[in-house]
Write an enzyme that holds these catalytic residues in place. Sequence first.
Site, PDB file in Angstrom:
ATOM      1  N   GLU A 297      -2.903   1.284   6.400  1.00  0.00           N
ATOM      2  CA  GLU A 297      -2.736   0.215   6.237  1.00  0.00           C
ATOM      3  C   GLU A 297      -2.960  -0.622   5.171  1.00  0.00           C
ATOM      4  OE1 GLU A 297      -5.486  -3.885   7.929  1.00  0.00           O
ATOM      5  OE2 GLU A 297      -5.252  -2.704   9.068  1.00  0.00           O
TER       6      GLU A 297
ATOM      7  N   LYS B 185     -13.440  -4.639  12.699  1.00  0.00           N
ATOM      8  CA  LYS B 185     -12.673  -4.043  12.609  1.00  0.00           C
ATOM      9  C   LYS B 185     -11.946  -3.879  11.169  1.00  0.00           C
ATOM     10  CE  LYS B 185      -7.821  -3.650  12.368  1.00  0.00           C
ATOM     11  NZ  LYS B 185      -6.986  -3.794  11.239  1.00  0.00           N
TER      12      LYS B 185
ATOM     13  N   ASP C  84     -15.689  12.083  12.335  1.00  0.00           N
ATOM     14  CA  ASP C  84     -14.901  12.237  13.353  1.00  0.00           C
ATOM     15  C   ASP C  84     -15.206  10.430  14.075  1.00  0.00           C
ATOM     16  OD1 ASP C  84     -14.004  11.313  16.292  1.00  0.00           O
ATOM     17  OD2 ASP C  84     -15.806  12.987  17.312  1.00  0.00           O
TER      18      ASP C  84
ATOM     19  N   HIS D 290      -1.848  -9.422   2.074  1.00  0.00           N
ATOM     20  CA  HIS D 290      -1.864  -8.937   2.639  1.00  0.00           C
ATOM     21  C   HIS D 290      -0.023  -8.448   2.809  1.00  0.00           C
ATOM     22  CE1 HIS D 290      -2.060  -5.803   5.726  1.00  0.00           C
ATOM     23  NE2 HIS D 290      -1.641  -6.848   6.656  1.00  0.00           N
TER      24      HIS D 290
END
Length: 428
Positions: free
Chosen positions: A90, A267, A283, A381
């Site tokens: 991202e 998130k 993990d 972004h």
Amino acid sequence: MQTTGHGHNRSSRIGGFHRKSPAERLDLVAAFADLDAATRAHLADMGNLLVPLADKLIENVVATMNVPIGIATNMKVDGEDVLVPMATEESSVVAAVCNAARQTYETGFTTSMSGTLMIAQVQAVNVPDPFAARLRLLERRDDIKAICDDCDPLLVKLGGGFRDIEVRILDTSSGPMLVSHLIVDTRDAMGANAVNTMAEKIAPHIATWSGGRVYLRILSNLADRRLARAHATWKLAEIGGTDVRDGILSAYHFAAADPYRAATHNKGIMNGVSAVVLATGNDTRAVEAGAHAYAARSGRYTSLTHYEVTASGDLSASIELPMAVGLIGGATKIHPTAQACLKILGVRTAERLARIIAAVGLAQNFSALKALATVGIQKGHMDLHAQNIAMMAGAVGDEVDAVARALVAKGTVRIDVAETVLAGLRGG
């Protein structure tokens, strides 16, 4: 068998697929999916991960998914400068951490850890007298310790091993369950294998002592005895004054009050956290599950971070979340890229790694809230997204930046616009 648009019969039932070499498997997949030679060649190139190693890491290997690793600069954690490798697909994630860290570089991030304890759960059902059985198990603490520690003498030698047992009685749809928690110090290992082995070993004893039947025996990813914490202060002058500070506070209060916002807020934290977890071969799913479960520990899902104003009017931020990462097991130990990333970080203990990851999560969150409270998340972004769109439109080399700049200037980052701009650049 189903007939596909490719015009031939195909079946996913391929006998002995796992026994074939990665190249043979890829040939079968390429035939199944009508892959052209270029696509097949792309998948066959496993980059800097040796094919035999890839073939050992997981089953039925045919290719690798190469995720870029970027370096977060400006990070100072507990007075020590660190460069942090982040593996993510991202755009703007790495830049966000660099920017947040730069704005608090003088003081940096202060971190701590609650410990390196993991929990294994052993579920017993059909226990005739669960309350008395609970006490019987607690009375066997020394026996349980001996059995658990015997599973992993090396862990005990390194200062880890069984620490305690807790026994809970759960009311469930299928009646009461007696759930024993083995609390184990796993030191520099993430600990799944160690605690699962202990749970398996103790299970028949718990069945005997409780008079019930044992079913599940497995670690919990809600590692709330292994909390990583970080805090930092951003000075008003560094972040743009009281309006920006108050906008960030307002964004935090929104996330703290509303699960729809909190999910996106957290998130964003995990954008940073998972990127370091992945780069070090740990993990990501275990850490994600633990973080989100911890965010809901009050019975209501809320923010993993807290923001407040200091006595001098600056912005103080903190984070606390479970962080079950290790240095010595699984891909962390055998994946050469993970090993290289650990060398870049310079960490020697799982605790230090966890603490740096918490600091990265906090930095990521600060940047996201600051962007939301000021220019909006899309501006930074979109600058990066515009480059992706330019490449999708067919731009190469210097054309990528030129097309991206034009898209941002127009305020329209779309592939059809990119194609038009590119055609103009090429004199088409």
